[in-house]
Design a protein around this motif. Sequence first.
Motif, PDB file in Angstrom:
ATOM      1  N   LEU A  21       0.776  -1.440   0.044  1.00 27.01           N
ATOM      2  CA  LEU A  21      -0.056  -0.053   0.632  1.00 27.01           C
ATOM      3  C   LEU A  21       0.478   1.461  -0.023  1.00 27.01           C
ATOM      4  CD1 LEU A  21      -2.715  -0.967   2.767  1.00 27.01           C
ATOM      5  CD2 LEU A  21      -2.858  -0.969   0.044  1.00 27.01           C
ATOM      6  N   TRP A  22       2.612   0.960   1.198  1.00 23.74           N
ATOM      7  CA  TRP A  22       2.836   2.665   0.433  1.00 23.74           C
ATOM      8  C   TRP A  22       3.463   2.940  -0.465  1.00 23.74           C
ATOM      9  CZ3 TRP A  22       8.202   2.762   0.006  1.00 23.74           C
ATOM     10  CH2 TRP A  22       8.767   3.504   0.302  1.00 23.74           C
ATOM     11  N   LYS A  23       4.504   1.788  -1.172  1.00 21.54           N
ATOM     12  CA  LYS A  23       4.449   2.162  -2.576  1.00 21.54           C
ATOM     13  C   LYS A  23       4.004   2.722  -3.385  1.00 21.54           C
ATOM     14  CE  LYS A  23       7.231  -1.381  -5.286  1.00 21.54           C
ATOM     15  NZ  LYS A  23       6.339  -1.222  -7.017  1.00 21.54           N
ATOM     16  N   THR A  24       2.258   2.291  -3.532  1.00 19.47           N
ATOM     17  CA  THR A  24       1.516   2.392  -4.001  1.00 19.47           C
ATOM     18  C   THR A  24       1.425   3.655  -4.017  1.00 19.47           C
ATOM     19  OG1 THR A  24       0.563   0.284  -4.286  1.00 19.47           O
ATOM     20  CG2 THR A  24      -0.770   2.056  -5.056  1.00 19.47           C
ATOM     21  N   GLN A  25       1.354   4.173  -3.198  1.00 22.64           N
ATOM     22  CA  GLN A  25       1.027   6.147  -2.526  1.00 22.64           C
ATOM     23  C   GLN A  25       2.418   6.532  -3.346  1.00 22.64           C
ATOM     24  OE1 GLN A  25      -0.009   7.347   1.224  1.00 22.64           O
ATOM     25  NE2 GLN A  25      -2.525   6.938   0.684  1.00 22.64           N
ATOM     26  N   PHE A  26       3.548   5.682  -3.312  1.00 23.30           N
ATOM     27  CA  PHE A  26       4.554   6.775  -3.083  1.00 23.30           C
ATOM     28  C   PHE A  26       4.832   6.546  -4.756  1.00 23.30           C
ATOM     29  CE2 PHE A  26       8.497   8.955  -2.298  1.00 23.30           C
ATOM     30  CZ  PHE A  26       8.842   8.855  -0.335  1.00 23.30           C
ATOM     31  N   GLU A  27       5.157   5.976  -5.299  1.00 22.91           N
ATOM     32  CA  GLU A  27       5.181   5.485  -6.765  1.00 22.91           C
ATOM     33  C   GLU A  27       4.052   7.256  -7.764  1.00 22.91           C
ATOM     34  OE1 GLU A  27       6.717   1.405  -7.831  1.00 22.91           O
ATOM     35  OE2 GLU A  27       4.405   2.099  -7.906  1.00 22.91           O
ATOM     36  N   GLY A  34       7.280  13.807 -11.546  1.00 20.92           N
ATOM     37  CA  GLY A  34       7.854  13.588 -11.788  1.00 20.92           C
ATOM     38  C   GLY A  34       9.970  13.437 -11.685  1.00 20.92           C
ATOM     39  N   LEU A  35       9.629  12.443 -10.651  1.00 16.41           N
ATOM     40  CA  LEU A  35      10.595  12.086 -10.108  1.00 16.41           C
ATOM     41  C   LEU A  35      10.802  10.665  -9.999  1.00 16.41           C
ATOM     42  CD1 LEU A  35      10.519  15.181  -7.074  1.00 16.41           C
ATOM     43  CD2 LEU A  35      12.276  15.230  -9.519  1.00 16.41           C
ATOM     44  N   LEU A  36       9.973  10.249 -10.445  1.00 14.65           N
ATOM     45  CA  LEU A  36      10.086   8.635 -10.214  1.00 14.65           C
ATOM     46  C   LEU A  36      11.274   8.231 -10.633  1.00 14.65           C
ATOM     47  CD1 LEU A  36       8.654   6.186  -9.222  1.00 14.65           C
ATOM     48  CD2 LEU A  36       7.214   5.538 -11.703  1.00 14.65           C
ATOM     49  N   GLY A  37      11.874   8.541 -11.343  1.00 14.57           N
ATOM     50  CA  GLY A  37      13.078   7.714 -11.834  1.00 14.57           C
ATOM     51  C   GLY A  37      14.309   8.132 -11.163  1.00 14.57           C
ATOM     52  N   PHE A  38      13.977   8.605 -10.110  1.00 14.45           N
ATOM     53  CA  PHE A  38      15.097   8.562  -9.190  1.00 14.45           C
ATOM     54  C   PHE A  38      15.086   7.376  -8.439  1.00 14.45           C
ATOM     55  CE2 PHE A  38      15.409  12.902 -10.575  1.00 14.45           C
ATOM     56  CZ  PHE A  38      16.597  13.653 -10.136  1.00 14.45           C
ATOM     57  N   VAL A  39      13.805   7.100  -8.170  1.00 12.35           N
ATOM     58  CA  VAL A  39      13.795   5.390  -7.340  1.00 12.35           C
ATOM     59  C   VAL A  39      13.982   4.175  -8.453  1.00 12.35           C
ATOM     60  CG1 VAL A  39      12.810   6.692  -5.568  1.00 12.35           C
ATOM     61  CG2 VAL A  39      11.104   5.389  -7.740  1.00 12.35           C
ATOM     62  N   ASN A  40      13.192   4.313  -9.411  1.00 13.31           N
ATOM     63  CA  ASN A  40      13.536   3.241 -10.296  1.00 13.31           C
ATOM     64  C   ASN A  40      14.901   2.974 -11.754  1.00 13.31           C
ATOM     65  OD1 ASN A  40      12.959   4.958 -13.231  1.00 13.31           O
ATOM     66  ND2 ASN A  40      10.995   4.356 -13.054  1.00 13.31           N
ATOM     67  N   GLY A  41      15.560   3.750 -11.093  1.00 15.14           N
ATOM     68  CA  GLY A  41      17.166   4.669 -12.210  1.00 15.14           C
ATOM     69  C   GLY A  41      16.984   4.794 -13.593  1.00 15.14           C
ATOM     70  N   HIS A  99      22.472   2.069   5.561  1.00 11.15           N
ATOM     71  CA  HIS A  99      23.626   2.217   4.513  1.00 11.15           C
ATOM     72  C   HIS A  99      23.341   2.662   3.732  1.00 11.15           C
ATOM     73  CE1 HIS A  99      21.195  -1.382   3.407  1.00 11.15           C
ATOM     74  NE2 HIS A  99      22.340  -1.316   2.314  1.00 11.15           N
ATOM     75  N   CYS A 100      22.210   3.482   3.238  1.00 13.46           N
ATOM     76  CA  CYS A 100      22.253   3.563   1.836  1.00 13.46           C
ATOM     77  C   CYS A 100      22.357   5.321   1.657  1.00 13.46           C
ATOM     78  CB  CYS A 100      20.847   3.614   1.558  1.00 13.46           C
ATOM     79  SG  CYS A 100      20.476   1.852   1.106  1.00 13.46           S
ATOM     80  N   SER A 101      22.943   5.446   0.543  1.00 13.12           N
ATOM     81  CA  SER A 101      23.345   7.338   0.101  1.00 13.12           C
ATOM     82  C   SER A 101      22.398   7.560  -0.580  1.00 13.12           C
ATOM     83  CB  SER A 101      25.443   7.138  -0.086  1.00 13.12           C
ATOM     84  OG  SER A 101      24.666   5.946  -2.013  1.00 13.12           O
ATOM     85  N   THR A 102      21.399   6.695  -1.648  1.00 13.28           N
ATOM     86  CA  THR A 102      20.613   7.399  -3.110  1.00 13.28           C
ATOM     87  C   THR A 102      19.246   7.238  -2.424  1.00 13.28           C
ATOM     88  OG1 THR A 102      20.960   6.067  -4.300  1.00 13.28           O
ATOM     89  CG2 THR A 102      22.663   7.827  -4.344  1.00 13.28           C
ATOM     90  N   SER A 103      18.455   8.284  -3.241  1.00  9.31           N
ATOM     91  CA  SER A 103      17.527   7.475  -3.060  1.00  9.31           C
ATOM     92  C   SER A 103      16.876   5.881  -3.517  1.00  9.31           C
ATOM     93  CB  SER A 103      15.958   8.631  -3.366  1.00  9.31           C
ATOM     94  OG  SER A 103      16.548   9.177  -5.022  1.00  9.31           O
ATOM     95  N   TYR A 104      18.009   5.898  -4.864  1.00  8.31           N
ATOM     96  CA  TYR A 104      17.889   4.644  -5.766  1.00  8.31           C
ATOM     97  C   TYR A 104      18.380   3.401  -4.645  1.00  8.31           C
ATOM     98  CZ  TYR A 104      18.715   1.059  -9.111  1.00  8.31           C
ATOM     99  OH  TYR A 104      18.408  -0.253  -9.702  1.00  8.31           O
ATOM    100  N   GLU A 105      18.630   3.390  -3.937  1.00 11.72           N
ATOM    101  CA  GLU A 105      19.644   2.293  -3.173  1.00 11.72           C
ATOM    102  C   GLU A 105      18.356   1.768  -2.007  1.00 11.72           C
ATOM    103  OE1 GLU A 105      23.318   3.817  -1.657  1.00 11.72           O
ATOM    104  OE2 GLU A 105      24.009   3.399  -3.200  1.00 11.72           O
ATOM    105  N   VAL A 106      18.116   3.049  -1.447  1.00 14.43           N
ATOM    106  CA  VAL A 106      17.024   3.370  -0.122  1.00 14.43           C
ATOM    107  C   VAL A 106      15.995   2.261  -0.986  1.00 14.43           C
ATOM    108  CG1 VAL A 106      14.928   4.381   0.663  1.00 14.43           C
ATOM    109  CG2 VAL A 106      17.317   5.529   0.752  1.00 14.43           C
ATOM    110  N   TRP A 107      15.227   2.380  -2.363  1.00 16.19           N
ATOM    111  CA  TRP A 107      14.388   1.622  -2.896  1.00 16.19           C
ATOM    112  C   TRP A 107      14.417   0.614  -3.134  1.00 16.19           C
ATOM    113  CZ3 TRP A 107       8.921   4.266  -3.977  1.00 16.19           C
ATOM    114  CH2 TRP A 107       7.972   3.355  -4.743  1.00 16.19           C
TER     115      TRP A 107
END
Length: 228
Positions: A21-27, A34-41, A99-107
């Motif tokens: 549920l959280w992932k759906t809201q955040f995506e 226009g920022l989805l690319g920062f987490v999907n690479g 330990h994650c340094s970027t939003s992509y790593e967190v995701w």
Amino acid sequence: MPSLSISNCVTITLNGQNYSLWKTQFETFLAGQGLLGFVNGSVRAPLPTVSVPGINGTTTERPNPEFQQEQQNWLRTNSVVKSWLLGSFAEDILSVVQHCSTSYEVWHTLANHFNRVSSSRLFELERKLQTFQKKDKSMSVYLRELKSVCDQLAAVGSPVQEQMKIFAAMNGLGREYEPIKTTIENALDSAPSPTLDDVIPKLTGYDERLQAYLAENTISPHLAFAPT
């Protein structure tokens, strides 16, 4: 740089039970910004060099003249997205991504953490769904907990079909619900077949009428044994 307050759009705090549920809201929120690319690479950190095509199909690496500005913009936006992510986590989830340094790593660390299929976890959730009982719960609590189990199964890669959700919901109800169960079972043969969300108002409506009927026909113990 994004400035919209995410608290108005992502209302769920991520814990160990509600990843789907959280992932759906955040995506949805990130896609809208226009920022989805920062987490999907698809939006990567800028490179200090650029490839310049040469003669005979060759390429040459040269310094990127826009690197400093591009890097500054990317780092700033990445920090905002990462802050949004961390701000929506329960405390125990923060330790998973410390330990994650970027939003992509967190995701992707979250995805690996929650989607890691464990046979014991999968068996536990499937058994819970098959044996789920309403008992003395209110209908709304019963259905909410059942949907939570279905969401957890989806999160570990084993989504539950809508008909199976409905069968599980009806299986946990007592004999006093037989009339509405029969009605719903007949509706499953129609096209399109109903979803659990279609069925929920029917179950809650029937339960409200049933509880009202039981309340009207309850005999107080001291009246039941009063002398005539």
